[in-house]
Design a protein around this motif. Structure first.
Motif, PDB file in Angstrom:
ATOM      1  N   ILE A 168       0.855  -1.184   0.000  1.00 63.22           N
ATOM      2  CA  ILE A 168       0.000   0.000   0.000  1.00 63.22           C
ATOM      3  C   ILE A 168       0.893   1.237   0.000  1.00 63.22           C
ATOM      4  CG2 ILE A 168      -1.767   1.329   1.196  1.00 63.22           C
ATOM      5  CD1 ILE A 168      -2.746  -1.262   2.454  1.00 63.22           C
ATOM      6  N   ILE A 169       0.733   2.054  -1.007  1.00 60.30           N
ATOM      7  CA  ILE A 169       1.503   3.295  -1.130  1.00 60.30           C
ATOM      8  C   ILE A 169       0.529   4.449  -0.991  1.00 60.30           C
ATOM      9  CG2 ILE A 169       3.021   4.653  -2.611  1.00 60.30           C
ATOM     10  CD1 ILE A 169       3.811   1.993  -3.968  1.00 60.30           C
ATOM     11  N   ASN A 170       0.880   5.402  -0.147  1.00 59.40           N
ATOM     12  CA  ASN A 170      -0.026   6.493   0.180  1.00 59.40           C
ATOM     13  C   ASN A 170       0.421   7.829  -0.392  1.00 59.40           C
ATOM     14  OD1 ASN A 170      -1.888   5.024   1.974  1.00 59.40           O
ATOM     15  ND2 ASN A 170      -0.046   4.765   3.217  1.00 59.40           N
ATOM     16  N   CYS A 171      -0.551   8.705  -0.544  1.00 61.64           N
ATOM     17  CA  CYS A 171      -0.292  10.026  -1.107  1.00 61.64           C
ATOM     18  C   CYS A 171      -1.311  10.993  -0.533  1.00 61.64           C
ATOM     19  CB  CYS A 171      -0.393   9.943  -2.630  1.00 61.64           C
ATOM     20  SG  CYS A 171      -0.176  11.487  -3.494  1.00 61.64           S
ATOM     21  N   ALA A 172      -0.852  12.185  -0.179  1.00 62.53           N
ATOM     22  CA  ALA A 172      -1.754  13.235   0.274  1.00 62.53           C
ATOM     23  C   ALA A 172      -1.728  14.372  -0.725  1.00 62.53           C
ATOM     24  CB  ALA A 172      -1.324  13.734   1.649  1.00 62.53           C
ATOM     25  N   TYR A 173      -2.848  14.981  -0.930  1.00 62.29           N
ATOM     26  CA  TYR A 173      -2.887  16.147  -1.793  1.00 62.29           C
ATOM     27  C   TYR A 173      -3.573  17.282  -1.053  1.00 62.29           C
ATOM     28  CZ  TYR A 173      -7.762  14.901  -2.867  1.00 62.29           C
ATOM     29  OH  TYR A 173      -9.089  14.607  -2.775  1.00 62.29           O
ATOM     30  N   SER A 174      -3.298  18.503  -1.467  1.00 63.45           N
ATOM     31  CA  SER A 174      -3.840  19.636  -0.720  1.00 63.45           C
ATOM     32  C   SER A 174      -4.789  20.497  -1.551  1.00 63.45           C
ATOM     33  CB  SER A 174      -2.708  20.509  -0.174  1.00 63.45           C
ATOM     34  OG  SER A 174      -1.898  20.982  -1.233  1.00 63.45           O
ATOM     35  N   ASN A 175      -4.785  20.287  -2.880  1.00 62.78           N
ATOM     36  CA  ASN A 175      -5.637  21.114  -3.736  1.00 62.78           C
ATOM     37  C   ASN A 175      -7.018  20.481  -3.852  1.00 62.78           C
ATOM     38  OD1 ASN A 175      -6.791  22.795  -5.607  1.00 62.78           O
ATOM     39  ND2 ASN A 175      -5.380  22.304  -7.263  1.00 62.78           N
ATOM     40  N   HIS A 229      -6.772  12.166   0.428  1.00 70.70           N
ATOM     41  CA  HIS A 229      -5.812  11.075   0.498  1.00 70.70           C
ATOM     42  C   HIS A 229      -6.051  10.099  -0.648  1.00 70.70           C
ATOM     43  CE1 HIS A 229      -4.072   7.287   2.065  1.00 70.70           C
ATOM     44  NE2 HIS A 229      -3.170   8.103   2.575  1.00 70.70           N
ATOM     45  N   LEU A 230      -4.949   9.657  -1.196  1.00 74.33           N
ATOM     46  CA  LEU A 230      -4.963   8.735  -2.329  1.00 74.33           C
ATOM     47  C   LEU A 230      -4.049   7.568  -1.980  1.00 74.33           C
ATOM     48  CD1 LEU A 230      -5.947   8.879  -5.427  1.00 74.33           C
ATOM     49  CD2 LEU A 230      -3.648   9.691  -5.899  1.00 74.33           C
ATOM     50  N   SER A 231      -4.465   6.360  -2.315  1.00 75.27           N
ATOM     51  CA  SER A 231      -3.577   5.230  -2.080  1.00 75.27           C
ATOM     52  C   SER A 231      -3.578   4.287  -3.265  1.00 75.27           C
ATOM     53  CB  SER A 231      -3.969   4.477  -0.804  1.00 75.27           C
ATOM     54  OG  SER A 231      -5.209   3.827  -0.992  1.00 75.27           O
ATOM     55  N   LEU A 232      -2.470   3.589  -3.393  1.00 75.81           N
ATOM     56  CA  LEU A 232      -2.311   2.570  -4.436  1.00 75.81           C
ATOM     57  C   LEU A 232      -2.065   1.252  -3.732  1.00 75.81           C
ATOM     58  CD1 LEU A 232      -1.899   1.837  -7.486  1.00 75.81           C
ATOM     59  CD2 LEU A 232       0.556   2.154  -7.060  1.00 75.81           C
ATOM     60  N   GLN A 233      -2.893   0.287  -4.018  1.00 73.06           N
ATOM     61  CA  GLN A 233      -2.728  -1.039  -3.446  1.00 73.06           C
ATOM     62  C   GLN A 233      -2.287  -1.988  -4.562  1.00 73.06           C
ATOM     63  OE1 GLN A 233      -6.388  -2.078  -1.522  1.00 73.06           O
ATOM     64  NE2 GLN A 233      -6.301  -0.366  -0.086  1.00 73.06           N
ATOM     65  N   ILE A 234      -1.207  -2.702  -4.293  1.00 74.41           N
ATOM     66  CA  ILE A 234      -0.705  -3.699  -5.230  1.00 74.41           C
ATOM     67  C   ILE A 234      -0.865  -5.061  -4.578  1.00 74.41           C
ATOM     68  CG2 ILE A 234       1.245  -4.473  -6.630  1.00 74.41           C
ATOM     69  CD1 ILE A 234       2.411  -1.639  -6.352  1.00 74.41           C
TER      70      ILE A 234
END
Lengths: 114, 115
Positions: free
Chosen positions: B20-27, B72-77
């Motif tokens: 699981i790779i996570n990402c946060a965005y602010s816009n 929040h955005l995540s990528l699950q492999i």
């Protein structure tokens, strides 16, 4: 599978020299882009191109940079007078057409300014 | 200011495990998100994308989840393989593709898969 192709894969140039990086976008795409990635850093947007003109550009894309679509297949990035800090991987990308809005990237052209 | 960032710079997993790779965005105006995979010396390779009107999208062995409430955005492999070892970038776009190619990339998460 169609792909974006870039040449050269690697170029070494002296500071102050002009450099032209070439790209052949995916054939039915309508939108073209240049991005760059300085070693170890994130990918940064430079410019987008549509209908034979620049549609958007970043602060990085100053007067030393220009883009051109000289014919129906090539898309070029010219750096007029290279600086040491221009050393980076430059990625061409394209989108539109049958692939929708997905932006596809080429393998990159690694530019080293010495 | 507007930014796209990643919670973890590196992730090491065992072959066969899920990643699981996570990402946060602010816009909050961003309406299109993409995950790219970048192998050493190569260009970003499209993995999967998602529009802001969705909260989940599945591909082959990959799933992207979007939580607009917490940006929040995540990528699950699933069943991670050695070939999945690469740097993974999330990117956002405040215009849905097309001419809006001004993708804002995060710094990337390096995924290492141990055999």
């Amino acid at each position: 599978e169609p792909e974006v192709t870039q040449t050269p894969s690697h170029q070494v140039t002296q500071m102050g020299q002009e450099v032209i990086l070439r790209c052949v976008p995916i054939s039915n795409h309508l939108y073209f882009y240049w991005y760059r990635q300085i070693l170890g850093q994130k990918v940064e947007f430079l410019v987008s191109f549509y209908n034979n003109e620049i549609s958007e550009k970043s602060e990085i894309f100053d007067d030393q940079f220009s883009v051109e679509r000289p014919d129906g297949s090539n898309f070029t990035l010219k750096i007029r007078s290279t600086k040491l800090e221009d050393s980076a991987m430059y990625f061409c990308a394209s989108s539109g057409g049958s692939s929708g809005n997905t932006i596809y990237f080429g393998e990159g052209s690694w530019l080293t300014v010495v | 200011g507007e930014s796209v960032g990643l919670h973890l710079p590196t992730l090491s997993v065992q072959e066969g495990d899920n990643s699981i790779i996570n990402c946060a965005y602010s816009n909050s105006a961003s309406d299109y998100f993409i995950w790219y995979k970048q192998e050493s010396g190569k260009g970003p390779q499209f993995i999967i994308d998602i529009r802001s009107n969705m909260d989940k999208r599945q591909g082959q062995r990959v799933t992207v989840l979007l939580n607009k409430t917490v940006k929040h955005l995540s990528l699950q492999i699933a069943a991670t393989q050695p070939g999945d070892s690469a740097v993974y970038f999330c990117a956002e776009n405040s215009g849905y593709g097309g001419s809006q190619g001004n993708l804002i990339f995060g710094k990337g998460t390096k995924l290492s898969v141990k055999p």
